[in-house]
Design an enzyme around this catalytic site. Structure first.
Site, PDB file in Angstrom:
ATOM      1  N   ARG A  10       0.822  -1.240   0.000  1.00 45.47           N
ATOM      2  CA  ARG A  10       0.000   0.000   0.000  1.00 45.47           C
ATOM      3  C   ARG A  10       0.843   1.273   0.000  1.00 45.47           C
ATOM      4  NH1 ARG A  10      -3.540  -2.831   3.682  1.00 45.47           N
ATOM      5  NH2 ARG A  10      -5.233  -3.682   2.456  1.00 45.47           N
ATOM      6  N   LYS A  32       4.603  11.766 -11.065  1.00 46.77           N
ATOM      7  CA  LYS A  32       3.725  10.992 -11.941  1.00 46.77           C
ATOM      8  C   LYS A  32       4.389   9.643 -12.189  1.00 46.77           C
ATOM      9  CE  LYS A  32       1.198  14.346 -14.710  1.00 46.77           C
ATOM     10  NZ  LYS A  32       1.020  14.874 -16.086  1.00 46.77           N
ATOM     11  N   GLU A  64      12.380  18.017 -23.953  1.00 48.90           N
ATOM     12  CA  GLU A  64      11.683  18.370 -22.705  1.00 48.90           C
ATOM     13  C   GLU A  64      12.362  19.556 -22.006  1.00 48.90           C
ATOM     14  OE1 GLU A  64       8.796  17.002 -22.146  1.00 48.90           O
ATOM     15  OE2 GLU A  64       8.812  14.812 -22.300  1.00 48.90           O
ATOM     16  N   LYS A  68       9.925  23.008 -13.236  1.00 48.02           N
ATOM     17  CA  LYS A  68       8.952  21.936 -12.953  1.00 48.02           C
ATOM     18  C   LYS A  68       8.542  21.971 -11.485  1.00 48.02           C
ATOM     19  CE  LYS A  68       7.383  17.382 -13.854  1.00 48.02           C
ATOM     20  NZ  LYS A  68       7.459  16.148 -14.587  1.00 48.02           N
ATOM     21  N   GLU A 114      -2.481  18.216 -11.264  1.00 46.60           N
ATOM     22  CA  GLU A 114      -2.891  18.658 -12.603  1.00 46.60           C
ATOM     23  C   GLU A 114      -4.355  19.090 -12.675  1.00 46.60           C
ATOM     24  OE1 GLU A 114      -0.731  16.654 -15.838  1.00 46.60           O
ATOM     25  OE2 GLU A 114      -2.625  16.670 -16.914  1.00 46.60           O
ATOM     26  N   ARG A 160      -0.473  22.589 -14.266  1.00 44.36           N
ATOM     27  CA  ARG A 160       0.477  21.492 -14.532  1.00 44.36           C
ATOM     28  C   ARG A 160       0.284  20.933 -15.944  1.00 44.36           C
ATOM     29  NH1 ARG A 160       2.772  16.477 -10.852  1.00 44.36           N
ATOM     30  NH2 ARG A 160       4.010  15.622 -12.525  1.00 44.36           N
ATOM     31  N   ASN A 220       2.330  19.398 -20.595  1.00 48.25           N
ATOM     32  CA  ASN A 220       1.986  18.442 -21.646  1.00 48.25           C
ATOM     33  C   ASN A 220       2.076  19.063 -23.040  1.00 48.25           C
ATOM     34  OD1 ASN A 220       1.397  16.591 -19.603  1.00 48.25           O
ATOM     35  ND2 ASN A 220      -0.694  17.361 -19.414  1.00 48.25           N
ATOM     36  N   HIS A 269       2.397  16.894 -26.042  1.00 49.74           N
ATOM     37  CA  HIS A 269       2.236  15.502 -25.617  1.00 49.74           C
ATOM     38  C   HIS A 269       0.956  14.848 -26.137  1.00 49.74           C
ATOM     39  CE1 HIS A 269       5.615  16.519 -23.126  1.00 49.74           C
ATOM     40  NE2 HIS A 269       5.656  15.319 -22.578  1.00 49.74           N
ATOM     41  N   HIS A 294       1.857  11.538 -27.731  1.00 46.02           N
ATOM     42  CA  HIS A 294       1.399  10.253 -27.187  1.00 46.02           C
ATOM     43  C   HIS A 294       0.660   9.451 -28.258  1.00 46.02           C
ATOM     44  CE1 HIS A 294       1.525  11.495 -22.655  1.00 46.02           C
ATOM     45  NE2 HIS A 294       2.710  11.325 -23.180  1.00 46.02           N
ATOM     46  N   HIS A 343      10.286   8.808 -26.919  1.00 47.36           N
ATOM     47  CA  HIS A 343       9.276   9.702 -26.332  1.00 47.36           C
ATOM     48  C   HIS A 343       9.604  11.170 -26.640  1.00 47.36           C
ATOM     49  CE1 HIS A 343       6.392  11.394 -23.560  1.00 47.36           C
ATOM     50  NE2 HIS A 343       7.361  12.060 -22.965  1.00 47.36           N
TER      51      HIS A 343
END
Ligand code: NAD
Ligand code: GLY
Length: 365
Positions: A122, A144, A186, A228, A238, A242, A246, A249, A253, A267
């Site tokens: 957990r 993330k 990036e 960042k 987000e 935030r 992206n 992206h 993606h 990527h």
């Protein structure tokens, strides 16, 4: 010499160290965080022979025993099966709640290790020791974590902040140039989002950085981490700004998913092409001066990044369907658009037709 950037998140705040020789100092730097006499080092088969020994010697020097788990390299590792295998191996070693994982590798290792840490018993702590430029400037920071699914990228994941991030500049010396270039996409993103001064620095220094200049790399990594950290500190989950991270992206993606995450397109390369698409879409919608979009494309191309679609037999509708499945979508399409360099904003409910036209034109080009 190293620099420290703080991510301010109340009780979950942490430091990012940027400098040389940090892997050898890992035991000392992590001393306050490691509560057991062992650390689970998760790495990949390319990184392990290059950098694991320095890290493990550094841990042993502080009386911490490293237990290494090595995964296959590459984006294909970021999946449910590999996550299950990783958790299985961890459980075989009888971890405790106070056990800690340490991700040594690029964004793939950081993302899957972070997700494993959030699930194991957990939730246990983890440390990021990113070894690619991309991971040092982006993926190791901000919490993330994810693996990819057949339906799309990063669709299974969690928010789980690391306790410490060690960006060792020495690791970048073994990184293939293509990977360095992919990570650079990036870096320049932070300038394109809201910092034209940093974009100007990138314009003047990208070549030095990509040729391995340590001072340029250190500056770019620290600046990127500061940018960042500011954004994540203000909007960890987000709910708002935030999403600016992206930029490029949603397109990127979809390109990665269309290629089934096979590393034909890295990527960062997908993000570079996606960034050009985002600026082109902004021009098409009458929001951005065409010269700014041209400047972005010239800059990325000069850094050795692709700026056009990798495949000419794609259908615009297939890419649109993949974009609609991106987890950033909510009802209509959401894109990060720009009113110019350094003037990005979140646009919800972007009409589909101009996007379809843009994709069709890009495919035909
Ligand atoms: P990666 O982890 O696949 O690393 C790229 C390649 O370089 C791999 O083959 C790896 O083995 C090798 N490598 C790593 N370090 C090396 C070194 N020092 N020397 C030689 N080879 C080395 O890919 P990446 O570009 O680091 O990360 C991409 C991933 O990061 C994607 O899955 C992306 O979705 C994710 N990402 C996550 C976030 C986030 O916020 N969590 C942000 C951006 C990207
Ligand atoms: N790379 C996007 C984010 O961390 O939010």
């Amino acid at each position: 010499m190293s620099e420290t950037v703080r991510v301010e998140l109340g009780a979950r705040s942490y430091d990012i160290h940027v400098g040389s020789g940090l892997l050898q100092q890992a035991g000392k730097l992590a001393a306050g965080i490691v509560k057991e006499k062992r650390v689970f080092v998760v790495t990949d088969e390319r990184v392990a022979p290059l950098h694991a020994m320095r890290l493990e010697d550094g841990l042993r020097a502080a009386g911490i025993a490293p237990l290494r788990i090595t995964l296959p390299a590459g984006e294909a590792t970021k999946n449910w099966d590999q996550l299950g295998r990783l958790l299985d191996q961890l459980l075989d070693s009888r971890p405790e709640r106070r056990s800690i994982l340490l991700a040594l590798g690029g964004g793939v290792i950081g993302d899957i290790t972070g997700l494993a840490a959030s699930l194991l018993l957990r939730g246990v702590d983890f440390i990021q020791a990113p070894t690619t430029l991309l991971a040092q400037v982006d993926s190791a920071v901000g919490g993330k974590t994810a693996v990819d699914a057949r339906q799309g990228k990063n669709l299974i994941g969690s928010f789980h902040q690391p306790r410490l991030v060690l960006c060792d500049l020495d690791a970048l010396a073994t990184l293939p140039r293509r990977e360095l270039q992919a990570g650079y996409a990036e870096v320049v993103k932070y300038g394109l989002i809201n910092d034209p001064g940093f974009f100007a620095w990138c314009d003047a220094n990208a070549a030095r950085l990509l040729d391995g200049d340590r001072a340029a790399q250190a500056h770019a990594i620290a600046e990127s981490c500061r940018a960042k950290a500011r954004i994540v500190g203000a909007d960890e989950r987000e709910a708002g700004d935030r999403a600016l991270l992206n930029l490029g992206h949603t397109f990127g993606h979809a390109f990665e998913a269309a290629l089934a995450f096979d590393d034909a397109l890295l990527h960062g390369e997908a993000v570079a092409i996606g960034t050009c698409c985002a600026f082109d879409l902004s021009v098409r919608l009458g929001l951005c001066p065409p010269e700014d979009a041209r400047r972005v494309r010239r800059h990325l191309a000069a850094a050795g990044l692709p700026t056009t679609l990798p495949q000419s037999d794609w259908a615009a509708d297939r890419l649109l369907a993949l974009m609609a499945q991106d987890k950033k979508a909510r009802g209509g399409l959401t894109f990060i658009l720009a009113r110019g360099i350094g003037k990005a904003f979140v646009a919800h409910d972007v009409p589909v037709e101009p996007v379809r036209e843009l994709l069709a034109a890009a495919i035909a080009a």
